[in-house]
Design a protein around this motif. Sequence first.
Motif, PDB file in Angstrom:
ATOM      1  N   PHE A 209      31.740  40.673  51.392  1.00 56.93           N
ATOM      2  CA  PHE A 209      32.831  39.799  50.945  1.00 56.93           C
ATOM      3  C   PHE A 209      34.134  40.607  50.945  1.00 56.93           C
ATOM      4  O   PHE A 209      34.117  41.815  50.718  1.00 56.93           O
ATOM      5  N   VAL A 210      35.239  39.908  51.186  1.00 53.31           N
ATOM      6  CA  VAL A 210      36.545  40.541  50.963  1.00 53.31           C
ATOM      7  C   VAL A 210      37.215  39.825  49.805  1.00 53.31           C
ATOM      8  O   VAL A 210      37.142  38.604  49.692  1.00 53.31           O
ATOM      9  N   ARG A 211      37.846  40.599  48.918  1.00 56.58           N
ATOM     10  CA  ARG A 211      38.566  40.057  47.765  1.00 56.58           C
ATOM     11  C   ARG A 211      40.057  40.379  47.925  1.00 56.58           C
ATOM     12  O   ARG A 211      40.466  41.029  48.872  1.00 56.58           O
ATOM     13  N   LYS A 212      40.861  39.952  46.950  1.00 55.33           N
ATOM     14  CA  LYS A 212      42.302  40.182  47.027  1.00 55.33           C
ATOM     15  C   LYS A 212      42.661  41.660  46.938  1.00 55.33           C
ATOM     16  O   LYS A 212      43.676  42.084  47.478  1.00 55.33           O
ATOM     17  N   ASN A 213      41.832  42.416  46.221  1.00 53.98           N
ATOM     18  CA  ASN A 213      42.143  43.848  46.057  1.00 53.98           C
ATOM     19  C   ASN A 213      40.922  44.743  46.249  1.00 53.98           C
ATOM     20  O   ASN A 213      40.899  45.861  45.783  1.00 53.98           O
TER      21      ASN A 213
ATOM     22  N   PRO B  15      48.664  50.123  46.992  1.00 54.05           N
ATOM     23  CA  PRO B  15      48.931  50.014  48.435  1.00 54.05           C
ATOM     24  C   PRO B  15      49.409  48.604  48.779  1.00 54.05           C
ATOM     25  O   PRO B  15      49.308  47.681  47.975  1.00 54.05           O
ATOM     26  N   ARG B  16      49.886  48.439  50.008  1.00 52.72           N
ATOM     27  CA  ARG B  16      50.337  47.134  50.482  1.00 52.72           C
ATOM     28  C   ARG B  16      49.100  46.340  50.923  1.00 52.72           C
ATOM     29  O   ARG B  16      48.426  46.703  51.884  1.00 52.72           O
ATOM     30  N   LEU B  17      48.772  45.251  50.187  1.00 51.79           N
ATOM     31  CA  LEU B  17      47.577  44.445  50.458  1.00 51.79           C
ATOM     32  C   LEU B  17      47.982  43.029  50.885  1.00 51.79           C
ATOM     33  O   LEU B  17      48.816  42.387  50.233  1.00 51.79           O
ATOM     34  N   ILE B  18      47.368  42.543  51.983  1.00 53.22           N
ATOM     35  CA  ILE B  18      47.588  41.153  52.422  1.00 53.22           C
ATOM     36  C   ILE B  18      46.219  40.503  52.572  1.00 53.22           C
ATOM     37  O   ILE B  18      45.401  40.919  53.408  1.00 53.22           O
ATOM     38  N   TYR B  19      45.978  39.476  51.752  1.00 52.86           N
ATOM     39  CA  TYR B  19      44.674  38.794  51.733  1.00 52.86           C
ATOM     40  C   TYR B  19      44.786  37.455  52.435  1.00 52.86           C
ATOM     41  O   TYR B  19      45.709  36.673  52.169  1.00 52.86           O
ATOM     42  N   ASP B  20      43.863  37.175  53.346  1.00 49.32           N
ATOM     43  CA  ASP B  20      43.819  35.890  54.056  1.00 49.32           C
ATOM     44  C   ASP B  20      42.494  35.210  53.740  1.00 49.32           C
ATOM     45  O   ASP B  20      41.437  35.682  54.175  1.00 49.32           O
ATOM     46  N   ASP B  21      42.566  34.121  52.997  1.00 55.16           N
ATOM     47  CA  ASP B  21      41.356  33.418  52.556  1.00 55.16           C
ATOM     48  C   ASP B  21      40.705  32.636  53.690  1.00 55.16           C
ATOM     49  O   ASP B  21      39.511  32.349  53.649  1.00 55.16           O
ATOM     50  N   GLU B  22      41.477  32.270  54.717  1.00 49.39           N
ATOM     51  CA  GLU B  22      40.949  31.416  55.782  1.00 49.39           C
ATOM     52  C   GLU B  22      40.033  32.172  56.728  1.00 49.39           C
ATOM     53  O   GLU B  22      39.041  31.647  57.206  1.00 49.39           O
ATOM     54  N   ILE B  23      40.343  33.460  57.000  1.00 45.84           N
ATOM     55  CA  ILE B  23      39.557  34.154  58.051  1.00 45.84           C
ATOM     56  C   ILE B  23      38.152  34.535  57.607  1.00 45.84           C
ATOM     57  O   ILE B  23      37.210  34.257  58.361  1.00 45.84           O
ATOM     58  N   PRO B  24      37.845  35.117  56.439  1.00 51.59           N
ATOM     59  CA  PRO B  24      38.686  35.799  55.447  1.00 51.59           C
ATOM     60  C   PRO B  24      38.868  37.271  55.850  1.00 51.59           C
ATOM     61  O   PRO B  24      37.994  37.871  56.473  1.00 51.59           O
ATOM     62  N   SER B  25      40.022  37.845  55.431  1.00 47.79           N
ATOM     63  CA  SER B  25      40.293  39.242  55.769  1.00 47.79           C
ATOM     64  C   SER B  25      41.202  39.866  54.717  1.00 47.79           C
ATOM     65  O   SER B  25      41.853  39.156  53.944  1.00 47.79           O
ATOM     66  N   LEU B  26      41.229  41.196  54.693  1.00 47.06           N
ATOM     67  CA  LEU B  26      42.105  41.940  53.797  1.00 47.06           C
ATOM     68  C   LEU B  26      42.764  43.045  54.610  1.00 47.06           C
ATOM     69  O   LEU B  26      42.087  43.900  55.188  1.00 47.06           O
ATOM     70  N   LYS B  27      44.108  43.003  54.636  1.00 41.20           N
ATOM     71  CA  LYS B  27      44.869  44.023  55.363  1.00 41.20           C
ATOM     72  C   LYS B  27      45.387  45.044  54.365  1.00 41.20           C
ATOM     73  O   LYS B  27      46.068  44.691  53.394  1.00 41.20           O
ATOM     74  N   ILE B  28      45.048  46.309  54.583  1.00 40.57           N
ATOM     75  CA  ILE B  28      45.503  47.408  53.721  1.00 40.57           C
ATOM     76  C   ILE B  28      46.337  48.331  54.584  1.00 40.57           C
ATOM     77  O   ILE B  28      45.805  48.947  55.527  1.00 40.57           O
ATOM     78  N   GLU B  29      47.636  48.387  54.283  1.00 40.71           N
ATOM     79  CA  GLU B  29      48.583  49.111  55.132  1.00 40.71           C
ATOM     80  C   GLU B  29      48.455  48.539  56.554  1.00 40.71           C
ATOM     81  O   GLU B  29      48.771  47.394  56.764  1.00 40.71           O
ATOM     82  N   ASP B  30      47.916  49.294  57.508  1.00 42.47           N
ATOM     83  CA  ASP B  30      47.810  48.778  58.890  1.00 42.47           C
ATOM     84  C   ASP B  30      46.364  48.522  59.312  1.00 42.47           C
ATOM     85  O   ASP B  30      46.089  48.280  60.494  1.00 42.47           O
ATOM     86  N   THR B  31      45.423  48.600  58.370  1.00 44.89           N
ATOM     87  CA  THR B  31      44.000  48.400  58.688  1.00 44.89           C
ATOM     88  C   THR B  31      43.525  47.056  58.148  1.00 44.89           C
ATOM     89  O   THR B  31      43.777  46.722  56.991  1.00 44.89           O
ATOM     90  N   VAL B  32      42.832  46.281  58.996  1.00 42.01           N
ATOM     91  CA  VAL B  32      42.341  44.955  58.600  1.00 42.01           C
ATOM     92  C   VAL B  32      40.821  45.004  58.450  1.00 42.01           C
ATOM     93  O   VAL B  32      40.117  45.497  59.348  1.00 42.01           O
ATOM     94  N   PHE B  33      40.319  44.492  57.314  1.00 41.29           N
ATOM     95  CA  PHE B  33      38.880  44.420  57.056  1.00 41.29           C
ATOM     96  C   PHE B  33      38.411  42.973  57.145  1.00 41.29           C
ATOM     97  O   PHE B  33      39.027  42.070  56.544  1.00 41.29           O
ATOM     98  N   HIS B  34      37.307  42.750  57.895  1.00 43.23           N
ATOM     99  CA  HIS B  34      36.669  41.433  57.974  1.00 43.23           C
ATOM    100  C   HIS B  34      35.249  41.529  57.399  1.00 43.23           C
ATOM    101  O   HIS B  34      34.683  42.621  57.326  1.00 43.23           O
ATOM    102  N   VAL B  35      34.705  40.380  57.059  1.00 42.05           N
ATOM    103  CA  VAL B  35      33.307  40.322  56.619  1.00 42.05           C
ATOM    104  C   VAL B  35      32.410  40.827  57.753  1.00 42.05           C
ATOM    105  O   VAL B  35      32.663  40.521  58.924  1.00 42.05           O
ATOM    106  N   PHE B  36      31.399  41.647  57.405  1.00 44.33           N
ATOM    107  CA  PHE B  36      30.400  42.243  58.301  1.00 44.33           C
ATOM    108  C   PHE B  36      30.922  43.478  59.046  1.00 44.33           C
ATOM    109  O   PHE B  36      30.185  44.067  59.848  1.00 44.33           O
ATOM    110  N   ASP B  37      32.159  43.887  58.804  1.00 47.89           N
ATOM    111  CA  ASP B  37      32.642  45.129  59.417  1.00 47.89           C
ATOM    112  C   ASP B  37      31.841  46.305  58.861  1.00 47.89           C
ATOM    113  O   ASP B  37      31.441  46.308  57.695  1.00 47.89           O
ATOM    114  N   LYS B  38      31.661  47.318  59.732  1.00 52.53           N
ATOM    115  CA  LYS B  38      30.935  48.518  59.321  1.00 52.53           C
ATOM    116  C   LYS B  38      31.933  49.531  58.746  1.00 52.53           C
ATOM    117  O   LYS B  38      33.003  49.753  59.334  1.00 52.53           O
ATOM    118  N   VAL B  39      31.598  50.097  57.599  1.00 49.93           N
ATOM    119  CA  VAL B  39      32.450  51.108  56.969  1.00 49.93           C
ATOM    120  C   VAL B  39      31.562  52.254  56.481  1.00 49.93           C
ATOM    121  O   VAL B  39      30.339  52.151  56.509  1.00 49.93           O
TER     122      VAL B  39
END
Length: 929
Positions: A825-829, A854-878
């Motif tokens: 899951f991605v959350r707002k922070n 940090p600068r956080l941009i949350y998109d509920d529709e995709i859903p995704s969370l952008k931190i600075e210049d990196t975007v996280f999506h559900v199922f991404d490997k970290v």
Amino acid sequence: MLKSKTFLKKTRAGGVMKIVREHYLRDDIGCGASGCAACDGAHEGPVLELQPLDRASSLCPQPHYLLPDTNVLLHQVHFNVWRLGTWASVASCLRPSGSLETYVEQLQGENSNDRNDRAIRVAAKWYNEHLKNMSAENRLQVIFITNDRKNKEKAIEEGIPAFTCEEYIKSLTANPELIDRLACLSEEGNEIESGKTIFSEHLPLSKLQQGIKSGTYLQGTFRASRENYLEATVWVHSDDEENKEILLQGLKNLNRAIHEDIVAVELLPKHQWVAPSSVVLQDEGQNEDDIEKEEERERILKTAVNEKMLKPTGRVVGIIKRNWRPYCGMLSKSDIKESRRHLFTPADKRIPRIRIETRQASTLEGRRIIVAVDGWPRNSRYPNGHFVKNLGEVGDKETETEVLLLEHDVPHQAFSQAVLSFLPKMPWSITEKDMKNREDLRHLCVCSVDPPGCTDIDDALHCRELENGNLEVGVHIADVSHFIRPGNALDQESARRGTTVYLCEKRIDMVPELLSSNLCSLRSNVDRLAFSCIWEMTHNAEILKTRFTKSVINSKASLTYAEAQMRIDSAAMNDNITTSLRGLNKLAKILKKGRIEKGALTLSSPEVRFHMDSETHDPIDLQTKELRETNSMVEEFMLLANISVAKKIHEEFSEHALLRKHPAPPPSNYEILVKAAKSKNLEIKTDTAKALADSLDRADSPIFPYLNTLLRILATRCMMQAVYFCSGMDNDFHHYGLASPIYTHFTSPIRRYADIIVHRLLAVAIGADCTYPELTDKHKLADLCKNLNFRHKMAQYAQRASVAFHTQLFFKSKGIVSEEAYILFVRKNAIVVLIPKYGLEGTVFFEEKDKPNPRLIYDDEIPSLKIEDTVFHVFDKVKVKIMLDSSNLQHQKIRMSLVEPQIPGISVSADTSNMDINEPERKKKKLQK
């Protein structure tokens, strides 16, 4: 002697009915005191033991019984003063209302409370006169305990020794700590010094009932938030879907309600409605009368939101029923030296802090304790309570296990002698009487397949070829209902417990061990009573005949899943047991294929297994459980037996069958799954269970093989809870997950009480046993189902809490590790990740206290969370770093930090040698020393 009372009552039809009530009074009821020669032989109930004093009272130096009035017993219900060893015995209700000497009639103009007080005084006076006849060395006195000033004055006037509860406890000079356990009765006397009113007054019950009836107020269950102490919801008890859940925000709107209270709420005008907050707020226990800080925090909650996100919002206007319980937690010692007033922080984050007074703060610091709530005055930031019990040191395994059992309301006391008295006498063997209405199936090649170390073996299986070429398959279930008969103490205790609770190192049995691990357990090479479901099948798993019978079996082998799998796979093994297992496995695959074609779901949930040190019993390894074909084989036949039995008991008892259903989730539940799949260019259809199952099967990626497992894990989170119900109280029987029109639980009666009821229904249906009134009372069955659903849910929560605690122990010894993880899951922070190696789930936060955000941009529709210049999506490997955070003793937790991808100022080094999250706490303790 007979006393009677006659009165006239008007009937609904307008007639008059004469009612006569008769009261029989006896003069042969014993006093109950051990050593009383006058009453020797007349004692009908439990005898009050004659015990020496070991806690001397300065007010009552001679041996005595205590006779508390009703209010003292009611208000001091959590105070073990009445059971503090051998210094006194309670004499409440000793003389029944049928005793000639102590019978008291209500006088004209006398209310029932005054009559009850007088009756207790009459009993006390009678006892003191009666016990004068005892020998000098055995002579006892009865002391009357009341907190009612007038009642005490009247008792003293009548020559009865009487004291308040506080006076008596303070007289136990050798045990000054007992005063801490007294409930705080006067809210006014314990209000905070400022006297400032914080909360509005609760309306009286009569006004609340009128308001609910007229629709002005709504009645519901108050559910506090774990993440935000200034927010709660009220689940409304009505059929109105529009206002099913009411949101509450802010201290004043919560108005002193505590989690699980039944409350009355007033719906606010639409322009005052708010949206659920995404902010995490924990009560930091600020100054009690510093309400300005609270108001500042409440303003944080009210951010600009889309109108679609607004929810029906209300405020608590009154409490209909308090559902307080004893709470486990820790003492937050006051900074004021010599202060007796301290705050208690419950382990459950949904419960507010509780203000208690204690002289033992230094002793109780760093310990798990139990506290009970006494009341919550209008001008107090926190409720008042009192200390009940010291459980032990924080972090100790025994203490933490006790806490999780208490917090999840798991009955875990030893079985009473009354319960154990209904167990069979040993040595036990099968008799001719036991064989009545029972088939002898000891010749069959039956075997059981279970996890390693299993001692409560509920089920066994067999498969053999018949002379006509078809196959006979049998599921044989322990006949627990033979040993547990309806209505006795053993049955009542099993019904109360509802289920066996499996913790990491401990099993809390539903039934005594003699049954669970011995007489009912279908162990190998011993005769056991069973309830058998037997099918005649074709080699293509088509069912030709089904029959049910009580039986006697003799299992030829107790196998683990691994041992059974080894036999099936080994070309060198061709004995009867192995042949039977291969036949079962072949049929199970066909049955599973058929279920899936009908729309049954194959979901996933990571389960973990701990490997324990043989000496310390600490976890030394943590792995996800390996599932084999044999796991699926056993599951298929258990499902088939449950479905077959469900059909049979519903045919015979259309109104009284105990069934299990799994409701279809509302479409909104699937939003996260559909969006997550879409982010990977996959389509998940959720119109029906069949559509969902098919789209999950198609959702595959050659370059990302773990994706399908992640989707199934996410799909599991979308599901509703399966529940027990009575067929006569519901129309929807469907089990969504199994795609079955009807289902029940028959296969685990050692560990589930629902199965015992189903066994009784089936036994009556086939003429193997007789019925009883409660079995065919749908209202009583519905009440039973309510308890079973609650117990089952609490058992699951307790099991998860046990896994969480042992996971903490594992990482405490293992230290800091870095592992690959996938985003669930991605959350707002934050991002919520799953670590496949450990089956462990955790949250990586990107905002920390005392650090620049940090600068956080949350998109509920995709859903995704952008931190600075990196975007996280559900199922991404970290890649994450895992460590135990012990900085908060009360709520130790597994903490995760991002290692990869590298984000400057966010990601941490993969090096684990120089990180110590607990160092500040260690330095703090060192300074305190």
